[in-house]
Design a protein around this motif. Structure first.
Motif, PDB file in Angstrom:
ATOM      1  N   VAL A  39       3.629  66.953  75.009  1.00  0.00           N
ATOM      2  CA  VAL A  39       4.280  66.911  73.862  1.00  0.00           C
ATOM      3  C   VAL A  39       3.490  65.862  72.933  1.00  0.00           C
ATOM      4  CG1 VAL A  39       6.432  66.246  72.868  1.00  0.00           C
ATOM      5  CG2 VAL A  39       6.412  67.473  74.854  1.00  0.00           C
ATOM      6  N   PHE A  40       3.444  66.226  71.661  1.00  0.00           N
ATOM      7  CA  PHE A  40       2.524  65.402  70.773  1.00  0.00           C
ATOM      8  C   PHE A  40       3.569  65.113  69.479  1.00  0.00           C
ATOM      9  CE2 PHE A  40      -0.536  67.732  73.412  1.00  0.00           C
ATOM     10  CZ  PHE A  40      -1.184  66.842  73.797  1.00  0.00           C
ATOM     11  N   ALA A  41       2.886  64.180  68.767  1.00  0.00           N
ATOM     12  CA  ALA A  41       3.871  64.124  67.371  1.00  0.00           C
ATOM     13  C   ALA A  41       2.855  63.546  66.291  1.00  0.00           C
ATOM     14  CB  ALA A  41       5.043  63.252  67.544  1.00  0.00           C
ATOM     15  N   LEU A  42       2.724  64.216  65.225  1.00  0.00           N
ATOM     16  CA  LEU A  42       1.904  63.974  63.893  1.00  0.00           C
ATOM     17  C   LEU A  42       2.797  64.329  62.658  1.00  0.00           C
ATOM     18  CD1 LEU A  42      -1.031  66.433  64.605  1.00  0.00           C
ATOM     19  CD2 LEU A  42      -0.839  64.035  65.239  1.00  0.00           C
ATOM     20  N   LEU A  43       2.635  63.658  61.499  1.00  0.00           N
ATOM     21  CA  LEU A  43       2.978  63.750  60.443  1.00  0.00           C
ATOM     22  C   LEU A  43       2.692  65.311  60.062  1.00  0.00           C
ATOM     23  CD1 LEU A  43       4.485  62.248  58.043  1.00  0.00           C
ATOM     24  CD2 LEU A  43       2.214  62.325  56.926  1.00  0.00           C
ATOM     25  N   ASP A  44       3.834  66.023  59.490  1.00  0.00           N
ATOM     26  CA  ASP A  44       3.696  67.360  59.360  1.00  0.00           C
ATOM     27  C   ASP A  44       2.833  67.798  58.171  1.00  0.00           C
ATOM     28  OD1 ASP A  44       4.297  69.964  59.543  1.00  0.00           O
ATOM     29  OD2 ASP A  44       6.130  70.084  58.768  1.00  0.00           O
ATOM     30  N   ARG A  45       1.618  67.401  58.073  1.00  0.00           N
ATOM     31  CA  ARG A  45       0.833  67.522  56.789  1.00  0.00           C
ATOM     32  C   ARG A  45      -0.858  67.242  57.235  1.00  0.00           C
ATOM     33  NH1 ARG A  45      -2.276  64.225  53.361  1.00  0.00           N
ATOM     34  NH2 ARG A  45      -2.043  64.578  51.244  1.00  0.00           N
ATOM     35  N   CYS A  46      -1.137  68.616  56.862  1.00  0.00           N
ATOM     36  CA  CYS A  46      -2.742  68.649  57.069  1.00  0.00           C
ATOM     37  C   CYS A  46      -3.343  67.752  56.228  1.00  0.00           C
ATOM     38  CB  CYS A  46      -3.175  70.101  56.827  1.00  0.00           C
ATOM     39  SG  CYS A  46      -5.066  70.289  57.224  1.00  0.00           S
ATOM     40  N   PRO A  47      -4.398  67.131  56.657  1.00  0.00           N
ATOM     41  CA  PRO A  47      -5.114  66.263  55.749  1.00  0.00           C
ATOM     42  C   PRO A  47      -5.905  66.902  54.710  1.00  0.00           C
ATOM     43  CG  PRO A  47      -6.157  66.279  57.962  1.00  0.00           C
ATOM     44  CD  PRO A  47      -5.050  66.978  58.006  1.00  0.00           C
ATOM     45  N   HIS A  48      -6.216  68.243  54.814  1.00  0.00           N
ATOM     46  CA  HIS A  48      -6.979  68.682  53.782  1.00  0.00           C
ATOM     47  C   HIS A  48      -6.100  69.187  52.629  1.00  0.00           C
ATOM     48  CE1 HIS A  48      -8.778  72.965  52.794  1.00  0.00           C
ATOM     49  NE2 HIS A  48      -9.543  71.929  52.227  1.00  0.00           N
ATOM     50  N   GLY A  51      -1.173  71.159  54.097  1.00  0.00           N
ATOM     51  CA  GLY A  51      -0.184  72.282  54.717  1.00  0.00           C
ATOM     52  C   GLY A  51       0.667  71.889  55.783  1.00  0.00           C
ATOM     53  N   PRO A  52       1.552  72.356  56.081  1.00  0.00           N
ATOM     54  CA  PRO A  52       2.540  72.277  57.217  1.00  0.00           C
ATOM     55  C   PRO A  52       2.157  72.484  58.698  1.00  0.00           C
ATOM     56  CG  PRO A  52       3.433  74.226  56.226  1.00  0.00           C
ATOM     57  CD  PRO A  52       2.065  73.755  55.653  1.00  0.00           C
ATOM     58  N   LEU A  53       1.856  71.433  59.342  1.00  0.00           N
ATOM     59  CA  LEU A  53       1.115  71.758  60.612  1.00  0.00           C
ATOM     60  C   LEU A  53       2.193  72.391  61.767  1.00  0.00           C
ATOM     61  CD1 LEU A  53      -0.920  68.345  60.803  1.00  0.00           C
ATOM     62  CD2 LEU A  53      -1.754  70.776  60.526  1.00  0.00           C
ATOM     63  N   SER A  54       3.289  72.107  61.594  1.00  0.00           N
ATOM     64  CA  SER A  54       4.644  72.621  62.239  1.00  0.00           C
ATOM     65  C   SER A  54       4.254  74.234  62.330  1.00  0.00           C
ATOM     66  CB  SER A  54       5.799  72.168  61.874  1.00  0.00           C
ATOM     67  OG  SER A  54       6.202  72.414  60.458  1.00  0.00           O
ATOM     68  N   GLN A  55       3.802  74.584  61.309  1.00  0.00           N
ATOM     69  CA  GLN A  55       3.767  76.213  61.194  1.00  0.00           C
ATOM     70  C   GLN A  55       2.609  76.828  61.777  1.00  0.00           C
ATOM     71  OE1 GLN A  55       4.660  77.707  57.281  1.00  0.00           O
ATOM     72  NE2 GLN A  55       6.472  76.039  57.059  1.00  0.00           N
ATOM     73  N   GLY A  56       1.573  75.869  62.172  1.00  0.00           N
ATOM     74  CA  GLY A  56       0.525  76.270  62.692  1.00  0.00           C
ATOM     75  C   GLY A  56       0.528  76.705  64.221  1.00  0.00           C
ATOM     76  N   ILE A  57      -0.584  76.888  64.749  1.00  0.00           N
ATOM     77  CA  ILE A  57      -0.713  77.650  65.927  1.00  0.00           C
ATOM     78  C   ILE A  57      -1.268  76.713  67.101  1.00  0.00           C
ATOM     79  CG2 ILE A  57      -1.675  79.630  67.662  1.00  0.00           C
ATOM     80  CD1 ILE A  57      -1.572  81.512  65.168  1.00  0.00           C
ATOM     81  N   VAL A  58      -0.374  76.097  68.150  1.00  0.00           N
ATOM     82  CA  VAL A  58      -1.302  75.464  68.880  1.00  0.00           C
ATOM     83  C   VAL A  58      -1.955  76.085  70.108  1.00  0.00           C
ATOM     84  CG1 VAL A  58      -0.589  73.738  70.945  1.00  0.00           C
ATOM     85  CG2 VAL A  58       0.764  74.033  68.865  1.00  0.00           C
ATOM     86  N   GLN A 112       4.806  56.645  52.873  1.00  0.00           N
ATOM     87  CA  GLN A 112       4.359  56.922  51.611  1.00  0.00           C
ATOM     88  C   GLN A 112       3.383  58.133  51.274  1.00  0.00           C
ATOM     89  OE1 GLN A 112       5.419  54.679  49.176  1.00  0.00           O
ATOM     90  NE2 GLN A 112       6.784  53.946  51.129  1.00  0.00           N
ATOM     91  N   GLU A 113       3.385  58.651  52.465  1.00  0.00           N
ATOM     92  CA  GLU A 113       2.389  60.075  52.315  1.00  0.00           C
ATOM     93  C   GLU A 113       3.155  61.245  51.615  1.00  0.00           C
ATOM     94  OE1 GLU A 113      -0.899  60.722  53.552  1.00  0.00           O
ATOM     95  OE2 GLU A 113      -0.930  58.569  54.423  1.00  0.00           O
ATOM     96  N   THR A 114       2.501  61.672  50.817  1.00  0.00           N
ATOM     97  CA  THR A 114       3.103  62.966  49.816  1.00  0.00           C
ATOM     98  C   THR A 114       2.200  64.359  50.273  1.00  0.00           C
ATOM     99  OG1 THR A 114       1.776  62.491  48.051  1.00  0.00           O
ATOM    100  CG2 THR A 114       4.047  61.550  48.269  1.00  0.00           C
ATOM    101  N   ARG A 115       2.866  65.502  49.748  1.00  0.00           N
ATOM    102  CA  ARG A 115       2.190  66.815  49.778  1.00  0.00           C
ATOM    103  C   ARG A 115       1.485  66.789  48.288  1.00  0.00           C
ATOM    104  NH1 ARG A 115       3.101  69.232  54.267  1.00  0.00           N
ATOM    105  NH2 ARG A 115       5.206  69.002  55.052  1.00  0.00           N
ATOM    106  N   PRO A 116       0.256  67.248  48.558  1.00  0.00           N
ATOM    107  CA  PRO A 116      -0.516  67.396  46.921  1.00  0.00           C
ATOM    108  C   PRO A 116       0.249  68.320  46.211  1.00  0.00           C
ATOM    109  CG  PRO A 116      -1.882  67.911  48.846  1.00  0.00           C
ATOM    110  CD  PRO A 116      -0.738  67.736  49.508  1.00  0.00           C
ATOM    111  N   LEU A 117       0.062  68.025  44.835  1.00  0.00           N
ATOM    112  CA  LEU A 117       0.693  69.100  43.930  1.00  0.00           C
ATOM    113  C   LEU A 117      -0.093  70.413  43.944  1.00  0.00           C
ATOM    114  CD1 LEU A 117       1.420  66.665  41.096  1.00  0.00           C
ATOM    115  CD2 LEU A 117       2.900  67.647  42.569  1.00  0.00           C
ATOM    116  N   ALA A 118       0.474  71.574  43.905  1.00  0.00           N
ATOM    117  CA  ALA A 118      -0.090  72.726  43.877  1.00  0.00           C
ATOM    118  C   ALA A 118      -0.636  72.980  42.328  1.00  0.00           C
ATOM    119  CB  ALA A 118       1.046  73.841  44.132  1.00  0.00           C
TER     120      ALA A 118
END
Length: 128
Positions: A39-48, A51-58, A112-118
């Motif tokens: 089990v691992f835990a990350l902020l649900d935000r890709c650094p690129h 994107g929501p990493l929780s919706q990715g494939i492990v 303080q991390e946010t998602r980028p504006l589209a």
């Protein structure tokens, strides 16, 4: 001494998938489960592009971002080369099949991390 917040059972996390943990402040935390029940835990935000990493494939100890297929290491949050960037990781503990996150980190880490504006536009302040 570290205080731990109970989150869920390991079995509540899909194998090769994730669950999101909402926080009072900041973006959600994604809790991932590997094929061998690590089990691992990350902020649900890709650094690129956020994107929501929780919706990715492990796969193994990595997750593929669902937006642009960047590979992010679950142990470190680091993007695999040639990509560059890192998403914040969180301390996680499994005890007796229960999953816990560090209470202090959950409340204060990477809030303080946010998602980028589209889109190509940027927000600007209105002229007075």
């Amino acid at each position: 001494m570290t205080a731990w917040t109970p989150i869920c059972r390991v079995d509540d996390i899909p194998r090769l998938g994730a669950r999101r943990v909402a926080r009072a402040q900041g973006l959600d935390v994604a809790i991932f489960r590997s094929a061998d029940d690590q089990v691992f835990a990350l902020l649900d935000r890709c650094p690129h592009k956020g994107g929501p990493l929780s919706q990715g494939i492990v796969f193994g100890t990595s997750v593929a971002c669902p937006l642009h297929n960047w590979t992010i290491g679950l142990c470190s949050g680091q993007a695999a080369a040639p990509d560059e960037g890192c998403t914040p990781k969180f301390a996680v503990k499994v005890e007796g099949g229960d999953v816990f996150l560090d209470t202090l980190e959950l409340a204060s880490h990477a809030t303080q991390e946010t998602r980028p504006l589209a889109g190509p536009c940027q927000r600007t302040l209105a002229a007075a």
